[in-house]
Every structure is written in C-alpha cells, then in structure tokens.
Design an enzyme around this catalytic site. Structure first.
Site, short mmCIF file in Angstrom:
data_model
loop_
_atom_site.label_atom_id
_atom_site.label_comp_id
_atom_site.label_asym_id
_atom_site.label_seq_id
_atom_site.Cartn_x
_atom_site.Cartn_y
_atom_site.Cartn_z
N SER A 13 3.65 3.29 -3.25
CA SER A 13 4.51 2.10 -3.22
C SER A 13 5.96 2.49 -3.49
CB SER A 13 3.99 1.08 -4.24
OG SER A 13 4.52 -0.20 -3.99
N ASP A 147 -3.29 -4.23 3.64
CA ASP A 147 -2.20 -4.29 2.66
C ASP A 147 -1.36 -5.55 2.87
OD1 ASP A 147 -0.06 -3.84 0.94
OD2 ASP A 147 0.05 -1.71 1.41
N HIS A 174 -3.41 -2.65 -0.91
CA HIS A 174 -2.23 -1.87 -1.29
C HIS A 174 -2.59 -0.66 -2.15
CE1 HIS A 174 2.02 -1.26 -1.78
NE2 HIS A 174 1.96 -1.35 -3.10
#
Length: 250
Positions: A13, A147, A174
């Site tokens: 991320s 995601d 995610h």
C-alpha cells in the site's frame, strides 16, 4: 549492524511507494523490489481515505469513534468481514484502523500521512515518472483482484520493463498476504531465488538520472570520458559532489 549490504525491498500500500523511493535513492543497497497493492500507480483510491484529507475530518473522526459506540462499530465491522462477500472482505483491517482513529495522536498521524499523497480528488503522488530508474532491477507487482482500496487495474500502470512481472491473486482484497499467506510467501521466495540481483554501476546510474529514459551504456560513458581532457582536481571534486547531491535528492 546486521551485516546485510543489499536487500529485496517489499512494500504494501503506502509502503509500496516507500519501497520504490528506497530503490531510487539507494540502488547500491537494493537487489529487487516487491510492490504489494501499492500506492502511486494511479489517482484512484477509496473515498474513505480521501475523506480523511478534507477540512473538519478531525471532528468527524472524533465523533464516529466516540467511546459509547466504538466497541459496537468495531465488532460489527469484524463480524461483517466474515461474510463471503467481496465488498466486506477487508473490514476486519478497517476495524483496526477505526480503533486507532480513537487515539487523537494516531488519528492526527494518519490524517497527515494521507495528506502527503492524497487529496479530495485522489492520489496526486506518482512513482511512474521515475520508474525508468528500476529498468535493471527485478520488480514484482502483487495485487488482490477484489481490492477496493486501490483498484487492481493499477497493477498494469507500471511502465513495461523486461525485469518486472505482475501477479494477481483471485479471491483477495487489499491484503493478499493475509488472504493467501502460503501462496504469497512461496511467490516471494521463488521471485527472490529465480531473479538475479540488480547490478549496480555508479556511472550508469548517474547517466539514468541525467538523461531520463535514455540510459547510456557503460562502455559509451567510458569512451566519452577518454575524449575529454582530465579536469582539474578542484573542478572534479565539485562535479562529483554535485552529482552525489542530485542522486540523494532524487
């Protein structure tokens, strides 16, 4: 301290952007890069993160994380995450973030972090403009097909490089490393064992920084250097210092 000179950098991320920044700034320390559901490959991002950057977000987060309702909300999010639905797959992780927002210091840190890369329109920081710097570095991009934080389409936005590859996990959101831990670990180990470490040559790295996406071969640099007269010692020191400073900033 650890006796490790070079590493494979893995980032998830927001951490994916940090991993690439590390690779740009310290190529002599980076063998490979692994980007997991990474930020920086497109403007789209979940509205929940964009909301954290809006004026008054601090007041809103304090209201929705008030002590009387906090346990029920967190418990509800975790219960919903157990349902076999794509839209609620990552709500257990969302519950962890929700509880952190109840702490004023952590809430402030999260909002400030979001504002460094996101505004109300989406992500405004990109890694694509400097991705050419990793042309000689093996890069593995991993994403979850479902995601909802950063769309899986972003996995195709890294400029095509012969040293890069993309892997999409089905039935994953995610956090593919959480959804498929064994397969994720095997993928990572195989990548590190099959892909040779990126070579590092100071002269070629400088040429990449100076010439953008048109790197000069090492032999060409050497030939050009032979044609030039040897600079004075003072001039050479100044030039070297300037180039080193540019590399550090980039």
């Amino acid at each position: 301290v650890l006796g490790v000179d070079r590493v494979t950098v893995v980032g998830h991320s927001f951490g994916g952007g940090i991993a690439m920044q590390f690779a740009y700034q310290f190529p002599e320390r980076t063998e490979r890069a692994v980007l997991v559901s990474t930020g920086g490959l497109g403007p789209q991002v979940t509205p929940l993160i964009r909301m954290l950057t809006l004026p008054g977000a601090g007041l809103v987060t304090r209201a929705i994380t008030a002590k009387p309702i906090r346990p029920a909300v967190a418990s509800g999010l975790r219960s919903l995450s157990q349902l076999p639905l794509m839209a609620v797959r990552d709500l257990d992780e969302a519950a962890d973030v929700y509880e952190k927002l109840a702490d004023p210091a952590q809430a402030l840190a999260i909002r400030r972090l979001a504002k460094t890369v996101v505004d109300w329109r989406g992500q405004f920081v990109t890694m694509r403009d400097r991705a050419y710097l990793t042309k000689l570095m093996p890069v593995l991009v991993i994403w979850g097909h479902d995601d909802l934080v950063l769309p899986v389409d972003h996995s195709q936005n890294l400029p095509s490089m012969s040293t890069s590859e993309v892997h999409i996990f089905e039935r994953s959101g995610h956090f593919p490393h959480k959804d498929h831990p064994e397969a994720f670990t095997k993928l990572l180990i195989d990548f590190c064992s099959e892909k040779a470490p990126a070579p590092y040559h100071r002269g070629k790295w400088r040429s990449l920084l100076r010439r953008g996406e048109q790197p000069v071969e090492i032999n060409d640099i050497a030939e050009a250097a032979k044609k030039r007269s040897k600079p004075k010692r003072a001039d050479y020191d100044v030039t070297a210092t300037s180039a080193s400073s540019s590399s550090a900033v980039s």
